[in-house]
Structures are given as structure tokens and as C-alpha cells.
Design an enzyme around this catalytic site. Structure first.
Site, PDB file in Angstrom:
ATOM      1  N   GLY A 237     111.244  23.844 -13.017  1.00 27.26           N
ATOM      2  CA  GLY A 237     110.831  23.082 -14.180  1.00 27.26           C
ATOM      3  C   GLY A 237     111.285  23.720 -15.472  1.00 27.26           C
ATOM      4  N   ASP A 264     122.088  19.742 -20.300  1.00 27.53           N
ATOM      5  CA  ASP A 264     122.418  18.920 -21.466  1.00 27.53           C
ATOM      6  C   ASP A 264     121.493  17.710 -21.550  1.00 27.53           C
ATOM      7  OD1 ASP A 264     124.560  20.707 -21.643  1.00 27.53           O
ATOM      8  OD2 ASP A 264     125.873  19.368 -20.502  1.00 27.53           O
TER       9      ASP A 264
END
Length: 325
Positions: A237, A264
């Protein structure tokens, strides 16, 4: 408007194998894609698909296939002319999601081209809510370039995000007295490397349910002036730390297909949420939702809003915030 800055853009060529990659063996490719790439370009793509006004600023040669690829992706862009064509990066993905990347160094930016590129970034920043600077630096560009531009943008009202690694990240952290970004997005290796920590220890702690070492590392950077640290931790995570708190987000279970563009996409998700008025926990939630959606897609495919499931991402505050070490 969100301005993304990609000093070292590329054509990203992705090949998918039907069997595990074996050194020295002959492999049959099941699919091949080529798209305009570079970390900032990817951020602009994701934001554009989400209906957020974005502009990709990058250097490129006249008639470079990269420009045609940007046009095909319907990404607004501003190109600073250079003499060399953009690099081609090769990504090899396997059926279990294992990703191998082979990146070229990039086209050289001489002093004149670099000056023009810097001026283009500063000009675009006048109308920007965020300036997101991402990726490696090409040959001819000093490692201090991101730090230099952050300092130059200090008088602009825009917020600044930087996502880089190695020497450019170290130079940025070493120059925070000149100007600090509002956000950086390191992974565990990058966060650990810039502070002298063990990346394996950071990731292992989070996997075991203890984000305290990541928060302590991030707080060192917050205390030095950085507005927020979004630490992406792969399948574990991500952790977000700012001056007011710290939060951890856990992604939903997915079948990983390619990690290309996942970081990204996470950064784009954070910025999308921030400009939409979301509070930090919700920014982290959208960042992780975008990152996990990207990892579940093949090759260099980036996630559209319809592929984002915010409810599948669990966000929890980290309390008490670990003391700085």
C-alpha cells in the site's frame, strides 16, 4: 491546470511473454505496445483521462515519434525543441506480473536547450495549480536541476510535487533550505536511500503491520520543510505523512499484470483528489486506488476513472505519530 514536467521522456516499448524470462533463452512475445512515456507524461495521461486540465512539458526533437504518440493520446503538451530523438525504454512483463525494465540514458540536453526547457517550465507554472516534476534526468543536466527549479518556483503560487530518485533526489533533499516541494513520492528504496535506512526493513515493517519506521523516516523530511511525503510501498500500500498527521492505505487484492506506471498513476490520483478538494486521507485513498488499478492492467496501460474503486482501499490513521528518530 496541472503542469507535468518530464526532462527525460521516452517511447515506452512493452513486450509481454507467455513464459518466465530466462537469461540466454529464446522467448516468444505474445504482445507488443509502444506509447509516449516518461513519468511526467504518464501523470498527464492519467489526469487527462480523468477530465483534469493538464499540460505535459518536455523536450523533444522536431518530428520525433514521441510527439505523434502524445497527439494520439490526446494529451496537451508543450515541447522544447532538441537535436536528438527521445530514448526508447524496453519493458518486459511476465504472466505473473514480474516486470523487467531496460532504460536508455536519454537524449543529451545541452546548455541552451536546458535553459529553454527551464524557462518553459517557469512560464507554464504561472497558470498552474500544481507543477509535477518526475523521472530521471538526461545526460547534460546537473543532478541539482530539480532542486534549482523548486527554488525558482518559490515565488509562484503553484504547489510543487517531485518524484525522482538517486542523485537528483539526494540533491533535492540536500537543498531544502533553498526551497522545498509540497509533496515528494518516494518508494521504500528511495525513501530509505536518501536517509540511510534499509529499504527491506521499511517494507518488512509495513507488511507486518508496523508503519512506524516509514513514518519516522518521512517525518525527518517533513521537519526539514517538505509539505507531505507519499511513500508508495508496492503491494503493501502506501503511507502519507504531513505536518498534521500520518495515514496508511491498504490496497485491494489484485492479480498483478505490470507495475509500469503504477507509481505515476498513484501520484496522479493524489493530485486529482487534492484539486478536487479532498482531505489528506482521501488523497491517499485515491492515490492507492489508482496505483493498484494500474498494476492490474497489462503493459503500459494506465487506468481510467471507470477502473478506480475507492471503496476497496482501506485508509487508517497512524496514531500516535511516531517520534522523529
Amino acid at each position: 491546470m496541472i503542469v507535468t514536467v518530464t526532462p527525460n521522456p521516452s517511447i515506452d516499448r512493452t513486450v509481454t511473454l507467455s513464459s518466465p524470462l530466462t537469461r540466454g533463452a529464446v522467448h516468444r512475445v505474445t504482445s507488443v505496445t509502444s506509447q509516449a512515456g516518461g513519468k511526467g507524461v504518464n501523470v498527464a495521461k492519467v489526469l487527462t483521462m480523468a477530465g483534469v486540465d493538464a499540460l505535459a512539458v518536455l523536450p523533444a526533437a522536431t518530428n520525433d515519434p514521441l510527439v505523434s504518440a502524445l497527439q494520439a493520446a490526446a494529451v496537451p503538451y508543450r515541447v522544447v525543441p532538441t537535436h536528438e530523438a527521445a530514448r526508447t525504454n524496453l519493458t518486459i512483463t511476465e504472466q505473473d506480473g514480474t516486470t523487467t525494465k531496460i532504460n536508455e540514458p536519454g537524449a543529451v540536453l545541452d546548455e541552451s536547450a536546458l535553459r529553454a526547457f527551464t524557462d518553459a517550465v517557469l512560464d507554464a507554472a504561472r497558470d498552474a495549480a500544481w507543477v509535477v516534476m518526475s523521472g530521471s534526468l538526461p545526460p547534460g543536466v546537473p543532478a541539482s536541476w530539480y532542486a534549482d527549479v523548486v527554488a525558482l518556483l518559490a515565488s509562484h503560487p503553484c504547489r510543487i510535487a517531485v518524484d525522482t530518485s538517486d542523485a537528483p533526489l539526494a540533491a533535492l533533499i540536500g537543498s531544502l533550505d533553498r526551497g522545498a516541494p509540497d509533496l515528494i513520492k518516494p518508494n521504500a528504496e528511495e525513501l530509505a536511500g536518501v536517509l540511510g535506512y534499509s529499504p527491506q526493513a521499511l517494507e518488512a515493517a509495513v507488511v507486518q503491520g508496523d508503519p512506524a519506521p516509514v513514518v519516522a523516516a518521512a517525518r525527518q523530511l517533513i521537519d526539514r520543510g517538505i509539505g507531505a511525503v507519499l511513500a508508495t510501498l508496492g503491494a503493501a500500500g502506501a503511507v502519507l505523512v504531513d505536518q498534521n498527521g500520518a495515514w496508511m492505505a491498504t490496497p485491494p487484492p489484485i492479480v498483478p499484470r505490470s507495475t509500469v506506471g503504477a507509481g505515476d498513476s498513484s501520484l496522479a490520483g493524489y493530485v486529482r483528489a487534492e484539486v478536487g478538494g479532498a482531505e489528506p486521507p482521501q488523497r491517499l485513498q485515491m492515490a492507492v486506488a489508482y496505483g493498484s488499478a494500474a498494476a492490474a492492467l497489462p503493459g503500459t496501460t494506465l487506468p481510467a476513472p471507470s477502473e478506480i474503486d475507492l471503496n476497496a482501499v482501506q485508509v487508517s490513521p497512524i496514531s500516535p505519530i511516531p517520534a522523529n528518530q
